[in-house]
Design an enzyme around this catalytic site. Structure first.
Site, mmCIF file in Angstrom:
data_model
loop_
_atom_site.group_PDB
_atom_site.id
_atom_site.type_symbol
_atom_site.label_atom_id
_atom_site.label_comp_id
_atom_site.label_asym_id
_atom_site.label_seq_id
_atom_site.Cartn_x
_atom_site.Cartn_y
_atom_site.Cartn_z
ATOM 1 N N SER A 99 -4.106 -4.462 8.083
ATOM 2 C CA SER A 99 -3.930 -3.707 7.081
ATOM 3 C C SER A 99 -3.500 -2.263 7.276
ATOM 4 C CB SER A 99 -4.622 -3.590 6.000
ATOM 5 O OG SER A 99 -4.410 -3.012 4.753
ATOM 6 N N HIS A 153 0.726 -1.204 -0.182
ATOM 7 C CA HIS A 153 -0.070 -0.047 -0.009
ATOM 8 C C HIS A 153 0.838 1.345 0.049
ATOM 9 C CE1 HIS A 153 -3.776 -2.068 0.365
ATOM 10 N NE2 HIS A 153 -3.205 -2.851 1.301
ATOM 11 N N CYS A 174 -0.957 -32.479 -10.262
ATOM 12 C CA CYS A 174 0.289 -32.634 -9.315
ATOM 13 C C CYS A 174 0.454 -32.941 -7.995
ATOM 14 C CB CYS A 174 1.121 -31.226 -9.484
ATOM 15 S SG CYS A 174 0.262 -29.664 -8.726
ATOM 16 N N ILE A 216 -2.082 -5.294 14.509
ATOM 17 C CA ILE A 216 -1.462 -4.978 13.088
ATOM 18 C C ILE A 216 -2.148 -5.635 12.029
ATOM 19 C CG2 ILE A 216 0.877 -5.300 12.186
ATOM 20 C CD1 ILE A 216 1.077 -3.933 14.835
ATOM 21 N N CYS A 247 -0.072 -26.716 -14.611
ATOM 22 C CA CYS A 247 -0.739 -25.393 -14.790
ATOM 23 C C CYS A 247 0.023 -24.225 -14.568
ATOM 24 C CB CYS A 247 -2.001 -25.114 -13.832
ATOM 25 S SG CYS A 247 -3.167 -26.331 -13.812
ATOM 26 N N CYS A 304 3.937 -29.614 -12.084
ATOM 27 C CA CYS A 304 2.796 -28.923 -12.072
ATOM 28 C C CYS A 304 2.459 -28.108 -13.517
ATOM 29 C CB CYS A 304 2.797 -28.009 -11.070
ATOM 30 S SG CYS A 304 1.524 -26.413 -11.072
#
Lengths: 421, 492
Positions: free
Chosen positions: B354, B56, B458, B352, B418, B416
């Site tokens: 965002s 941010h 996978c 704590i 993908c 894997c």
């Protein structure tokens, strides 16, 4: 130097093997099949149940038996097969980027046949609410774990979806000692073949809940239970109908999706709704010289029909490079009946007709041939089943076996004895 | 009698989230014995691994607050930090979109607030420019924030921990703190912290337990803190939707909501995420997704991105905000970071939420300063700020791919499909410096199983690698450590 082939087939399942064999038989000189697995036959290797080959070979074969026949045919035709090699991408001029244990390579083909099969729809895709614990698997993964990797998933199992793989796995897990508590189907009718409803569920008294779905998953780290609900006409859970089933495993059999990651790299057009490769009457995709067959085109019920389609695709790929006239593919539908078996009848598993056979007075009706009548009579007095399971070899690996003519009520006894030896 | 082993340390950090790991990494710059304990079996098991994955800029936070100051400071240093730690990071910028006049007023307010907080790179865009920049996105005007970035929050936390570990910090997973006692009269062993496995004697205890921080504080009698767990659900979209959006798009914030509103964020891995919702709940560890919110998130997201379709959803997850603001009030209370005056050496970090990820490094430096007030911090001369991640095979060019396979044939085996993760990468993930070996640990380190097939291809292969190559019995293969076993053993 880039290697060149006349026809390259991607995928060594039933479609790919038939395509390669047929390409060779139609006069293509250099034919190569790639498969990312280290073996041939694709998913057939884990489908240890029987019922394959009834159309093509006129006998009931197990998946591995069917795969072996297809591999032998390809061998005989001198098809080159490279396993453990994954095609990452295809360019429009049919150059493939491939990785395998030897390195990265590029291969060019005169024509390509895509036979990349399908994958399973997942929990994520159907957005089942609830937590995300261990214990949720797709049916094909369970089949692979149980039949090949020798890994057992759990003791109390719920199956979501009444497609054939779900039904087959309900029986398979039951035979291996799990308690399958329910098969849940969102539609008012089961999706699997009648013979599977009868031989996988009815034989083992596994409850089937139609017009139901899993509405919530419960359990923080490990699956503890599922909540099932009745659904309305829009397939939405009806509030107030929830009930909890305690279980340690949820097996999803909620549909198959054509697997076309490689096709996309070549810019091949896919059907927006099904994700299948769009082809013309000659099984050619939107990119000239690239053909498709089997489940990556549209998901099919029978391996036999996949093989037939593969043959046409392989032949047309050869015609394409030779500039000859291609053959039109005639779409075939499976003749096997799906859904609930008709009340008071038995579903004959001996041939693709799958007759619903019953009695009318003393007379046996519904059968199309004499074998059906004999089967029906046998069912009345002493039902027999083909037991398909695995045994552990001296190599420590699981090997599929098939024993015909086992008394229905002795299936467990038989399997326990096999495991002892 | 059960004999509990004893370990003496200078600093005991409770919680291996981003903040705990950042504190550990910063403290590893000094000659200190540092131990991190976490009740889970890997880092980032809580909020750090369950958020929007955004760095941010700091315009959303109240001027003068710790949140605003540490967020702006964290944003400024984030890119360099990610370079040091080899963490995927991309400065995408972000758009906050207005849909009506009230939203436009809000944009003006947060724009000014941002300037006040010291954010650079803020601009207001009119409708025309918005349409041109983001043709698929709805809205009448927007604020652009150039300094907002996306990153991989899990790998960030892993990297902090790995770097800390290489610099001497000890990580102990699967240990839940049960009791903390103050020991009078011993300067070096002021606290005795008992977990379910052993007892630690520590000079400093840093409470970085996130949602659990209040419970930890209570162990020493600090009953004044309150946290209200506020769940945020997310949906994950298939990579195929990547083309729709390259920049995070947020709606203008509405008053009284305990979050930033449902937004669309492209992740560093190419999947768009939708979320989060904001719902106060009782159980701070209930990471459920609910039907109501799944449907609502999709509808909200469709307002921002009308081209979206239901079939693009490939998964869902949720995270918990540890909010100090009660449900009746909403909004944000400032971070609480302090050494307790009546308990010297006990440092509480409460609330704590965002932008805690973005602020994690400045927070860690604050904790170091607090410790530095009471003892001399001597530099650890062998401290190395650089950490190398796992090389991504699919990012390499053809020649490099070939070279890698020639050196290690396991690069030639795609496990894997993908995300195109090879066996070599899976093995490196299994052999991670922290020694954690769950499926989730592997998943978050190399992103295997996260694609559209959800591990259909996978998962069984990874299980086989764990079994065959690393000798782990099937019944010990877990999703997230003990209690999340996948299998019951062999079939025969």
């Amino acid at each position: 130097m880039m290697e060149r082939y006349d026809v390259v087939v991607i995928g060594a399942g039933p479609g790919g093997l038939a395509a390669a064999t047929s390409a060779k038989q139609h006069g293509a000189e250099r034919v190569l099949v790639f498969d990312r697995n280290c073996y041939c036959g694709g998913v057939l290797n884990q489908c240890i149940h029987d019922g394959f080959g009834l159309v093509r070979y006129k006998e009931a074969l197990t998946g591995p038996e069917y795969a072996e026949k297809a591999c032998r045919e390809a061998d005989k035709a001198n098809v080159e097969i490279k396993t453990g090699a994954m095609v990452l991408s295809i360019s429009k001029d049919r150059v493939m980027s491939v990785v395998c244990g030897n390195g990265f390579m590029k291969v060019q083909a005169g024509a390509i046949v895509l036979a990349t099969g399908c994958r399973e729809r997942t929990r994520g895709a159907i957005s089942i609410p609830g937590t995300r614990p261990a214990g949720i698997y797709t049916a094909g993964v369970v089949q692979n774990l149980v039949n090949i990797k020798n890994i057992m998933i759990g003791k109390r199992v719920v199956v979501l979806g009444s497609g054939d793989i779900g039904l087959i796995m309900a029986r398979r897990l039951t035979l291996e000692g799990a308690k399958v508590l329910a098969v849940i189907e969102i539609l008012p009718e089961p999706c699997g073949l009648q013979r599977n409803i009868s031989q996988c569920l009815y034989d083992f008294d596994i409850p089937l809940y139609v017009s139901h779905t899993v509405s919530r998953i419960i359990g923080k780290r490990k699956l503890e239970a599922v909540e099932i609900s009745e659904v309305d006409d829009n397939k939405q859970p009806i509030s107030g109908t929830e009930r909890i089933i305690e279980c340690d495993s949820l097996v999803l059999s909620v549909g198959l999706i054509p697997e076309n990651e490689v096709a996309l790299t070549a810019g091949i057009a896919l059907n927006e709704k099904t994700n299948g490769i769009i082809t013309d009457d000659y099984l050619q995709s939107s990119v000239p010289g690239i053909f498709a067959c089997g489940n990556c085109r549209s998901v099919m019920d029978l391996a036999d029909l996949v093989s037939e389609q593969g043959e046409v695709a392989g032949a047309n790929a050869t015609c394409y490079i030779k500039g000859e006239k291609m053959k039109i593919y005639m779409e075939k539908q499976s003749v096997f009946k799906k859904g609930f078996p008709e009340k008071g009848t038995v579903t004959c598993p001996l041939c693709p007709n799958g007759c619903s056979i019953g009695e009318y007075g003393e007379k046996v009706v519904g059968n199309k041939c004499k074998r059906g009548e004999l089967y029906f009579r046998q069912e009345q007095i002493d039902p027999r089943r083909t037991l398909t399971t695995t045994v552990k070899g001296i190599d420590g690996m699981l090997h599929p076996i098939k024993i015909e003519n086992v008394r229905k009520n002795e299936l467990f006894y038989k399997i326990q004895n096999l495991d002892k030896n | 009698m059960i004999h509990m082993s004893l370990m003496i340390t200078d600093v005991l950090i409770i919680g291996a989230g981003a903040v705990g790991c950042a504190v550990a990494r910063e403290l590893s710059r000094y000659k200190l014995k540092v131990v991190v304990v976490d009740k889970e079996y890997d880092v980032a098991a809580g909020t750090s691994g369950r958020n929007s994955a955004v760095v941010h800029a700091g315009f959303n936070n109240k001027p003068g607050s710790l949140m605003a100051r540490l967020c702006v400071e964290g944003n400024a240093g984030f890119e360099t930090l990610c370079k040091e730690l080899d963490v995927p990071y991309k400065k995408t910028g972000k758009f906050v979109v207005a849909f009506d006049e009230e939203d436009q007023k809000t944009l003006q307010i947060i724009y000014k607030q941002g300037l006040n907080n010291g954010c650079k790179g803020l601009r207001i865009l009119d409708g025309e420019e918005l349409k041109r920049r983001l043709p698929d996105v709805g809205g009448i005007s927007a604020m652009e924030s150039i300094d907002t970035a996306i990153f991989d929050p899990f790998l960030y936390t892993v990297a902090l921990a790995e770097n800390a570990s290489c610099n001497g910090v000890l990580f102990r997973f699967g240990e839940e703190v049960k009791n903390i006692e103050k020991i009078e009269g011993k300067e070096r062993e002021r606290y005795s912290v008992t977990t379910d496995k052993r007892t630690y004697k520590a000079r400093y205890v840093v409470n970085c337990a996130g949602v659990g921080s209040v419970r930890v504080a209570q162990m020493l009698g600090f009953n004044q803190y309150k946290l209200y767990p506020c769940r945020g659900e997310y949906l994950i979209l298939d990579k195929i939707a990547e083309k729709f959006l390259q920049v995070p798009v947020y709606p203008a914030p509405k008053k009284g909501i305990g979050g930033l509103g449902v937004h669309l964020t492209p992740t560093i891995h190419g999947n768009i995420i939708i979320g989060p919702s904001a719902e106060y709940i009782e159980d701070g560890e209930d990471y459920s997704s609910t039907k109501l919110i799944i449907d609502k998130l999709f509808d909200e997201a469709k307002k921002l991105l009308p081209t979206l379709e239901r079939k693009h959803i490939i998964g869902a997850y949720s995270g918990i905000r540890s909010k100090q603001a009660p449900p009746s009030e909403g909004g944000f209370h400032d971070f609480l970071i302090q050494e307790e005056p009546e308990c010297k050496g006990f440092i509480n970090l409460i609330g704590i939420e965002s932008p805690g990820m973005t602020a994690s490094m400045p927070i860690a430096r604050m904790v170091c300063n607090i410790i530095g007030h009471s003892i001399d911090l001597n530099p650890n001369l062998s401290f190395n700020p650089i950490r190398k991640g796992i090389l991504k095979f699919s990012d390499q060019n053809d020649e490099e791919k070939d070279r890698l396979i020639k050196i290690n044939p396991e690069y030639g085996e795609v496990v894997c499909r993908c995300q195109n993760v090879t066996k070599a990468e899976i093995c490196q993930a299994i052999e991670n410096p922290l020694g954690v070996k769950s499926i989730a640990s592997i998943k978050y380190r190399v992103w295997a199983t996260t694609g559209r097939c959800n591990g259909g291809y996978c998962f069984a292969r990874i299980a086989e690698i764990l079994e065959k190559d690393y000798g782990i019995n099937p019944e010990d293969i877990t999703l997230r450590g003990k209690g999340s076993e996948y299998f019951i053993g062999r079939v025969k």
